[in-house]
Design an enzyme around this catalytic site. Structure first.
Site, mmCIF file in Angstrom:
data_model
loop_
_atom_site.group_PDB
_atom_site.id
_atom_site.type_symbol
_atom_site.label_atom_id
_atom_site.label_comp_id
_atom_site.label_asym_id
_atom_site.label_seq_id
_atom_site.Cartn_x
_atom_site.Cartn_y
_atom_site.Cartn_z
ATOM 1 N N ALA A 150 13.712 47.836 175.774
ATOM 2 C CA ALA A 150 14.306 48.214 174.495
ATOM 3 C C ALA A 150 13.252 48.498 173.435
ATOM 4 C CB ALA A 150 15.226 47.103 174.006
ATOM 5 N N GLU A 218 15.291 63.403 182.604
ATOM 6 C CA GLU A 218 14.685 64.731 182.665
ATOM 7 C C GLU A 218 13.740 64.853 183.864
ATOM 8 O OE1 GLU A 218 13.111 66.253 178.983
ATOM 9 O OE2 GLU A 218 14.480 65.032 177.769
ATOM 10 N N MET A 281 19.491 70.970 175.000
ATOM 11 C CA MET A 281 18.158 70.967 174.403
ATOM 12 C C MET A 281 17.614 72.397 174.333
ATOM 13 S SD MET A 281 16.572 67.494 176.096
ATOM 14 C CE MET A 281 16.823 68.015 177.801
ATOM 15 N N THR A 282 18.234 73.189 173.463
ATOM 16 C CA THR A 282 17.867 74.606 173.413
ATOM 17 C C THR A 282 16.474 74.834 172.854
ATOM 18 O OG1 THR A 282 19.084 74.781 171.321
ATOM 19 C CG2 THR A 282 20.222 75.462 173.315
ATOM 20 N N TYR A 283 15.870 73.796 172.250
ATOM 21 C CA TYR A 283 14.467 73.936 171.858
ATOM 22 C C TYR A 283 13.576 74.106 173.087
ATOM 23 C CZ TYR A 283 15.112 68.921 172.647
ATOM 24 O OH TYR A 283 15.484 67.707 173.163
ATOM 25 N N GLU A 284 14.108 73.804 174.271
ATOM 26 C CA GLU A 284 13.340 74.016 175.498
ATOM 27 C C GLU A 284 13.146 75.498 175.810
ATOM 28 O OE1 GLU A 284 11.772 71.878 177.185
ATOM 29 O OE2 GLU A 284 12.648 69.927 176.730
#
Length: 303
Positions: A150, A218, A281-284
């Site tokens: 954590a 991922e 995660m379209t920043y990819e």
């Protein structure tokens, strides 16, 4: 919000006066490091009539002026959005992106990821972003035995409760250095470890007051695709029984290729039916040396 594209010779003060806003607002909403701006820069203008975007394909008989009139756009606004003047000649088939006025605002849900430090800065960030619907604590790192490591999230959780932001546990296969495909496989391929991890997610939510879990596995091996589907379905059943949400983060793709490196493990069709909502995660689409690109939070129509 409106958008203004900076023209040659314009200053931030002139733009602020044009729209009846303050320079301070323009700097704040656009996260500008100074008041220096360059031609072509798109600035968010706070307030005003909300605008959407509509694509328009130039047809035979269209003129720039007739298109502007059809959408109720002045020459200045038409030029800002398209780069063309209303006196310009447009070729048939040209794609234009034009603003569309919405008489009423729509409600949206907004998510943000936070790497908590346990310091007062965590609370300050969430106070500044009180418009958030969710914030995802990044991250609870899954271990090969099904346990969770954590982060220091107590300060952030107190601030989220005060701001009425729903916190979500983000669980990753991050090993401290990288997203580890072997770690993900070890967890997904072993039913008892998978069960232990799911139980630990649920107990963490109950103990700390989280509203659900966001899974951000991922760089998984493409052959783990069915195992990941099974894992998310089991997680959903467990969390829904306790009134908690389940969401996932996935990379973007334009077509399904089950053998594609790191993206093949994401079965959009199946996963979309299993979760309450997801983050694309379209920043990819970009790369680490390029400009930031937007991410999308998508709700499942079945939820």
């Amino acid at each position: 919000m409106r958008i203004h594209r900076v023209r040659q010779g314009e200053t931030l003060r002139q733009i602020a006066e044009t729209y009846g806003v303050t320079v301070r607002d323009l700097v704040h909403y656009n996260e500008l490091s100074s008041q220096q701006i360059v031609p072509g820069l798109a600035l968010l203008i706070p307030g005003g009539e909300p605008l959407g975007v509509q694509a328009y394909i130039v047809k035979s008989g269209d003129t720039a002026a007739s298109i502007a009139a059809k959408f109720g756009l002045s020459n200045e606004l038409f030029s800002q959005w398209t780069g063309y003047e209303t006196t310009s000649t447009l070729s048939v088939g040209t794609r234009l992106y034009l603003p569309v006025r919405h008489p009423t605002k729509r409600n949206i849900e907004v998510n943000g990821y936070l790497l908590p430090t346990g310091r007062p800065s965590d609370a300050h960030i969430l106070q500044e972003l009180s418009i958030l619907t969710y914030f995802c604590t990044f991250s609870y790192q899954a271990r090969a035995d099904g346990s969770l490591e954590a982060p220091k999230d107590d300060v952030a959780l107190r601030a989220a409760r005060a701001q009425r932001i729903r916190p979500l546990v983000t669980v990753t296969n991050f090993d401290g250095t990288n997203f580890n495909p072997s770690l993900a496989h070890t967890i997904l391929a072993n039913a008892s470890i998978r069960r232990r991890l799911i139980d630990n997610m649920a107990s963490t939510c109950k103990a700390k007051g989280y509203g659900g879990v966001n899974v951000d596995f991922e760089h998984m091996q493409p052959e783990d695709r069915p195992l990941y589907n099974q894992f998310i379905a089991q997680l959903r059943d467990s969390l829904h029984a306790q009134g908690l949400s389940v969401s996932i983060a996935m990379g973007p793709k334009t077509a399904d290729n089950p053998t594609q490196s790191w993206m093949g493990a994401f079965d959009y069709k199946t996963l979309g039916s299993e979760v309450d909502f997801l983050m694309l995660m379209t920043y990819e689409w970009g790369w680490v040396g390029g400009p930031p690109l937007a991410g999308i939070l998508q709700h499942n129509s079945h939820s």
